[in-house]
Design an enzyme around this catalytic site. Structure first.
Site, mmCIF file in Angstrom:
data_model
loop_
_atom_site.group_PDB
_atom_site.id
_atom_site.type_symbol
_atom_site.label_atom_id
_atom_site.label_comp_id
_atom_site.label_asym_id
_atom_site.label_seq_id
_atom_site.Cartn_x
_atom_site.Cartn_y
_atom_site.Cartn_z
ATOM 1 N N HIS A 13 44.476 38.958 43.719
ATOM 2 C CA HIS A 13 42.901 39.643 43.523
ATOM 3 C C HIS A 13 42.675 39.875 42.097
ATOM 4 C CE1 HIS A 13 39.068 42.549 44.390
ATOM 5 N NE2 HIS A 13 38.868 42.491 43.457
ATOM 6 N N HIS A 15 40.926 39.838 37.890
ATOM 7 C CA HIS A 15 39.996 39.903 37.257
ATOM 8 C C HIS A 15 40.553 39.016 35.626
ATOM 9 C CE1 HIS A 15 36.938 41.939 40.332
ATOM 10 N NE2 HIS A 15 38.375 42.776 40.199
ATOM 11 N N LEU A 16 40.312 38.221 35.341
ATOM 12 C CA LEU A 16 40.363 37.427 33.904
ATOM 13 C C LEU A 16 39.513 37.744 33.009
ATOM 14 C CD1 LEU A 16 42.888 34.958 35.128
ATOM 15 C CD2 LEU A 16 43.586 36.375 34.061
ATOM 16 N N ASN A 41 32.851 38.237 39.541
ATOM 17 C CA ASN A 41 31.080 38.047 39.050
ATOM 18 C C ASN A 41 31.925 38.686 38.170
ATOM 19 O OD1 ASN A 41 34.416 40.349 38.359
ATOM 20 N ND2 ASN A 41 32.998 42.165 39.257
ATOM 21 N N HIS A 170 41.326 44.990 48.748
ATOM 22 C CA HIS A 170 42.064 46.078 47.936
ATOM 23 C C HIS A 170 41.795 47.356 49.161
ATOM 24 C CE1 HIS A 170 37.800 45.911 47.023
ATOM 25 N NE2 HIS A 170 37.833 45.342 46.345
ATOM 26 N N ASP A 242 43.878 43.597 41.891
ATOM 27 C CA ASP A 242 42.544 43.882 41.183
ATOM 28 C C ASP A 242 42.631 44.563 40.125
ATOM 29 O OD1 ASP A 242 39.553 44.315 41.116
ATOM 30 O OD2 ASP A 242 40.340 46.057 42.287
ATOM 31 N N HIS A 246 37.752 46.724 31.382
ATOM 32 C CA HIS A 246 37.248 47.159 31.139
ATOM 33 C C HIS A 246 37.134 47.782 29.130
ATOM 34 C CE1 HIS A 246 34.650 46.861 34.324
ATOM 35 N NE2 HIS A 246 34.992 47.562 35.292
HETATM 36 C C1 NCD Z 1 36.418 45.893 38.781
HETATM 37 C C2 NCD Z 1 35.735 45.325 38.130
HETATM 38 O O1 NCD Z 1 35.228 45.715 37.227
HETATM 39 O O2 NCD Z 1 35.317 43.895 37.937
HETATM 40 N N1 NCD Z 1 36.345 46.884 39.815
HETATM 41 C C3 NCD Z 1 37.125 47.905 40.323
HETATM 42 O O3 NCD Z 1 36.777 48.903 39.931
HETATM 43 N N2 NCD Z 1 37.136 47.520 40.911
HETATM 44 C C4 NCD Z 1 35.657 44.810 40.750
HETATM 45 C C5 NCD Z 1 36.056 44.775 42.128
HETATM 46 O O4 NCD Z 1 37.136 44.872 42.584
HETATM 47 O O5 NCD Z 1 35.461 46.207 43.043
HETATM 48 ZN ZN ZN Z 2 38.353 43.383 42.704
#
Ligand code: NCD
Ligand code: ZN
Length: 339
Positions: A13, A15-16, A41, A170, A242, A246
């Site tokens: 899991h 986010h790239l 996303n 998660h 995960d 940001h």
């Molecule tokens: C994730 C994101 O920022 O894309 N944020 C998070 O708090 N985990 C999205 C997600 O997996 O819920």
């Molecule tokens: Zn996530």
């Protein structure tokens, strides 16, 4: 010096992101893992096979490791249909990601209601085609009860589609563990932060916005019971960081987005954790073998990651052109480092 070798570590899991951000963070993952489930996303969410294949290209173009395997998850929207699902499967996609609308970052295109005739039909087709259904399982209730409240939806889908593999992404609430034990087709991913931290790490002293994530960190009991699942490498759980970067300025503003950027040195941090609990021998299963079983992954190019018991530091910040990223446990020491 003590060494360990991990074969084909996988992050199930991740986010790239895209563009500048992707370019700046991808090495943290590709230097430690041979593959990852990449979340869809983005600002323009990955809702079609075409977008998924383009995104895969972007990832591979920016990856130093050309054998890195991104498993792109396809975002379920109200307009997803059988034709698109067949196309996706024929192009090697095998994971669907369900976001309840509004549950997290860029989930506006997610589902308003989960158990409608339309989505049930999608699940039925997904089962038939052999997709894995990954779910961000949270209601819109009180934040500490959201995952628990979503439990009945997991149960209903699992009962109705017993051959569909469902992943509780998660997992953060010990009350969800029951679902793993009850339903043969329910599995989970676990993050480093949910198995090592609690709500106190966000609110217990000064406010720590970099620790704010969805689902929210919970109680010591939740943390300890989930940690136990990880340490024993329970066969129904696999590691999914995960890691969700940001920009620092966005994390510090009002109405800040959830997301913890945990990718830098995370395998070393996991080695620390497993060693501290005398369970280093289970790390291989937690970060790779279980995932290979659960997701039926057979086509990995072999990759060995060697770690040595020599301390190293998690970077204090990652500088991007516009702003910084702040990694989880930034500036702290880990006992293990890459060779
Ligand atoms: C994730 C994101 O920022 O894309 N944020 C998070 O708090 N985990 C999205 C997600 O997996 O819920
Ligand atoms: Zn996530």
């Amino acid at each position: 010096m003590q060494e360990i070798t991990l074969h084909n570590p996988l992050d199930m899991h991740l986010h790239l992101r895209e563009g500048e951000m992707l370019k700046n963070i991808i090495d943290f993952t590709t230097s430690q893992f041979c593959g990852a489930v990449v979340m869809p996303n983005l600002t323009t969410p990955i809702t079609t096979t075409k977008l998924a294949l383009q995104y895969k290209q972007e990832i591979l173009q920016n990856s130093k490791d050309k054998n890195f395997m991104p498993f792109i998850a396809l975002y379920i929207t109200d307009t997803l249909d059988e034709e698109e699902l067949v196309l996706a499967r024929n192009n090697g996609l095998k994971i669907l990601k369900l976001y309840p609308k509004g549950a997290t970052t860029n989930s506006q295109n997610g589902l308003d209601e989960i158990l409608t005739p339309r989505t049930l039909k999608i699940f039925e087709i997904a089962q038939k085609l052999g997709f894995i259904l990954s779910i961000h399982g949270e209601s819109n209730g009180f934040c500490l009860d959201r995952e628990y409240e979503f439990g009945k939806i997991f149960a209903k889908i699992a009962q109705t589609f017993p051959k569909l593999k469902i992943i509780i992404e998660h997992m953060s609430d010990y009350r969800s563990i029951d679902l793993l034990e009850t339903y043969e087709n329910i599995y989970a991913t676990l993050t480093l932060h949910h198995i090592t931290m609690t709500l106190d790490d966000i609110l217990g002293a000064g406010l720590r916005p970099h620790h704010f994530c969805k689902p929210i960190l919970k109680t010591p009991k939740d943390r300890d019971m989930l940690l136990n699942l990880a340490l024993q490498a329970h066969p129904k759980v696999s590691f999914g960081s995960d890691s969700a970067p940001h920009l620092e300025k966005n994390k510090l503003k009002d109405n800040a987005p959830g997301g913890i950027f945990s990718a830098p040195m995370i395998l070393c941090a996991l080695a620390d954790l497993f060693e501290k609990h005398g369970k280093l021998e289970n790390l291989q299963a937690f970060v790779s073998d279980n995932a290979k079983q659960i997701y039926n992954i057979t086509n990995l190019k072999s990759k060995e990651i060697k770690l040595q018991r020599k301390h190293a530091w998690i970077p204090t910040q990652i500088k991007l052109i516009q702003n910084n990223l702040i990694p989880l446990n930034n500036g702290t020491m880990v006992e293990w480092s890459p060779i």
